[in-house]
Design a protein around this motif. Structure first.
Motif, short mmCIF file in Angstrom:
data_model
loop_
_atom_site.label_atom_id
_atom_site.label_comp_id
_atom_site.label_asym_id
_atom_site.label_seq_id
_atom_site.Cartn_x
_atom_site.Cartn_y
_atom_site.Cartn_z
N UNK A 1 0.83 -1.21 0.00
CA UNK A 1 0.00 0.00 0.00
C UNK A 1 0.86 1.25 0.00
N UNK A 2 1.96 1.23 0.77
CA UNK A 2 2.87 2.37 0.79
C UNK A 2 3.48 2.60 -0.58
N UNK A 3 3.83 1.52 -1.26
CA UNK A 3 4.43 1.65 -2.59
C UNK A 3 3.43 2.30 -3.55
N UNK A 4 2.17 1.87 -3.49
CA UNK A 4 1.16 2.47 -4.38
C UNK A 4 1.01 3.96 -4.10
N UNK A 5 1.01 4.30 -2.80
CA UNK A 5 0.87 5.71 -2.43
C UNK A 5 2.08 6.53 -2.91
N UNK A 6 3.27 5.96 -2.72
CA UNK A 6 4.48 6.67 -3.15
C UNK A 6 4.52 6.85 -4.66
N UNK A 7 4.10 5.83 -5.37
CA UNK A 7 4.09 5.93 -6.84
C UNK A 7 3.08 6.99 -7.29
N UNK B 1 12.78 21.73 -5.88
CA UNK B 1 12.06 21.01 -4.82
C UNK B 1 11.22 19.87 -5.41
N UNK B 2 10.69 20.07 -6.62
CA UNK B 2 9.90 19.00 -7.25
C UNK B 2 10.81 17.84 -7.65
N UNK B 3 11.96 18.19 -8.25
CA UNK B 3 12.91 17.15 -8.66
C UNK B 3 13.44 16.39 -7.44
N UNK B 4 13.74 17.10 -6.37
CA UNK B 4 14.23 16.44 -5.16
C UNK B 4 13.16 15.55 -4.56
N UNK B 5 11.92 16.02 -4.60
CA UNK B 5 10.82 15.22 -4.06
C UNK B 5 10.66 13.93 -4.85
N UNK B 6 10.76 14.03 -6.17
CA UNK B 6 10.65 12.83 -7.02
C UNK B 6 11.76 11.84 -6.69
N UNK B 7 12.99 12.33 -6.55
CA UNK B 7 14.13 11.45 -6.22
C UNK B 7 13.92 10.78 -4.86
N UNK B 8 13.44 11.57 -3.88
CA UNK B 8 13.24 11.02 -2.53
C UNK B 8 12.14 9.96 -2.55
N UNK B 9 11.07 10.23 -3.31
CA UNK B 9 9.97 9.27 -3.38
C UNK B 9 10.41 7.97 -4.07
N UNK B 10 11.19 8.09 -5.11
CA UNK B 10 11.69 6.90 -5.80
C UNK B 10 12.60 6.08 -4.87
N UNK B 11 13.41 6.74 -4.04
CA UNK B 11 14.26 6.03 -3.08
C UNK B 11 13.39 5.27 -2.09
N UNK B 12 12.32 5.93 -1.60
CA UNK B 12 11.43 5.26 -0.65
C UNK B 12 10.74 4.06 -1.31
N UNK B 13 10.40 4.20 -2.58
CA UNK B 13 9.77 3.08 -3.29
C UNK B 13 10.73 1.90 -3.39
#
Length: 230
Positions: free
Chosen positions: A142-148, A171-183
Motif C-alpha cells: 500500500x505504501x508503494x502504491x501511495x508513493x508511486x 524542490x519538485x525534482x528532489x521530491x521525485x528522487x526522494x519518493x523513488x528512493x522510498x519506493x
C-alpha cells in the motif's frame, strides 16, 4: 737360578690371568648400569638393538625400557604418523559435531514440548505468524502504491511547468528522487518479508515433522510399558 724361575712363574701366571682380567673389565660397563634401565628398539634396518641409551632419531619409532634383568619396565608406542593424526583429528571433529547435533535436537525437543501440546497447536501458530507477515507485506505494498501516486503527481507538476516554458523547481525534482528512493526501499522490504514468510513456513514444517517423531517415540514407550505390565 731359583729367583729366575720364580719371576718366570709370576709372568706366566699374569699372562694366564690377563684374559680373565679383560673379561672382567668387559663386564664392568654392564655392571655399572645394573641399577639403571636398558633400552630396546629397532634400527633403520629393522634389527633389534639393546643398549643403555637410544639415539634421538629412533625415539619416534617406539621403544621399550628394560630392567637390569631385561624384563620390560615400560613400553613407548611409536609416534603417530601424519595420516593417523589427521584421522584422529577428523574423528574428534566428527564427535564434536555429533555432540553438538545431539544437544541441538535436545533443545529443539524441549522447546517444542514447552510450546505445543499437539500438531494442531503448531499449525495454528504457523497461521498466526504467516498472517502477521502478510499484513506487513500488504502495508508495504500500500505504501508503494501511495508513493508511486505521489511520484506521478510531481511528474505532472513538472510537465506543466515545462509546457509553460518554465524551469522545473528543484524542490519538485528532489521530491521525485526522494519518493523513488522510498519506493526502492519499500520494494526491497517486500522481497525480504516474502522470503521471511517462506522461511517461517519451512521452519514450522520442520517443527511439525520433529513433533511427529516425538509423538511416535511417546507412543512406542506407551506400548512398551503396556506390554511390560501384561
Amino acid at each position: 737360578m731359583g729367583e729366575l724361575n720364580t719371576l718366570t712363574g709370576l709372568f706366566r701366571s699374569r699372562r694366564r690371568a690377563l684374559p680373565v682380567l679383560l673379561a672382567v673389565l668387559s663386564v664392568l660397563p654392564t655392571l655399572s648400569y645394573a641399577s639403571g634401565y636398558i633400552y630396546r628398539y629397532l634400527d633403520d634396518n629393522g634389527n633389534v638393538v639393546v643398549g643403555h641409551s637410544i639415539p634421538a632419531e629412533y625415539v619416534d619409532n617406539g621403544y621399550e625400557m628394560l630392567n637390569s634383568d631385561y624384563s620390560v619396565y615400560k613400553e613407548f608406542a611409536p609416534a603417530p604418523t601424519a595420516e593417523e593424526i589427521a584421522s584422529r583429528t577428523e574423528a574428534q571433529k566428527a564427535r564434536i559435531v555429533a555432540e553438538r547435533e545431539a544437544e541441538r535436537l535436545q533443545q529443539w525437543d524441549e522447546s517444542l514440548l514447552l510450546r505445543y501440546s499437539s500438531i494442531e497447536d503448531i499449525e495454528a501458530a504457523r497461521e498466526r505468524a504467516l498472517s502477521e507477515l502478510q499484513i506487513r507485506i500488504s502495508i508495504l505494498k500500500g505504501n508503494v502504491r501511495s508513493l508511486k501516486a505521489q511520484v506521478e503527481n510531481n511528474q505532472t507538476r513538472a510537465a506543466d511547468v515545462e509546457r509553460r516554458g518554465g524551469e522545473v523547481p528543484e524542490e519538485i525534482l528532489s521530491a521525485i528522487d526522494a519518493l523513488r528512493y522510498e519506493i526502492d526501499e519499500a520494494e526491497k522490504n517486500i522481497i525480504e518479508r516474502s522470503r521471511e514468510k517462506e522461511e517461517v513456513y519451512a521452519g514450522f514444517e520442520r517443527d511439525i515433522g520433529r513433533f511427529e517423531q516425538l509423538l511416535e517415540k511417546v507412543e512406542i514407550r506407551r506400548r512398551y510399558s503396556r506390554s511390560a505390565l501384561e
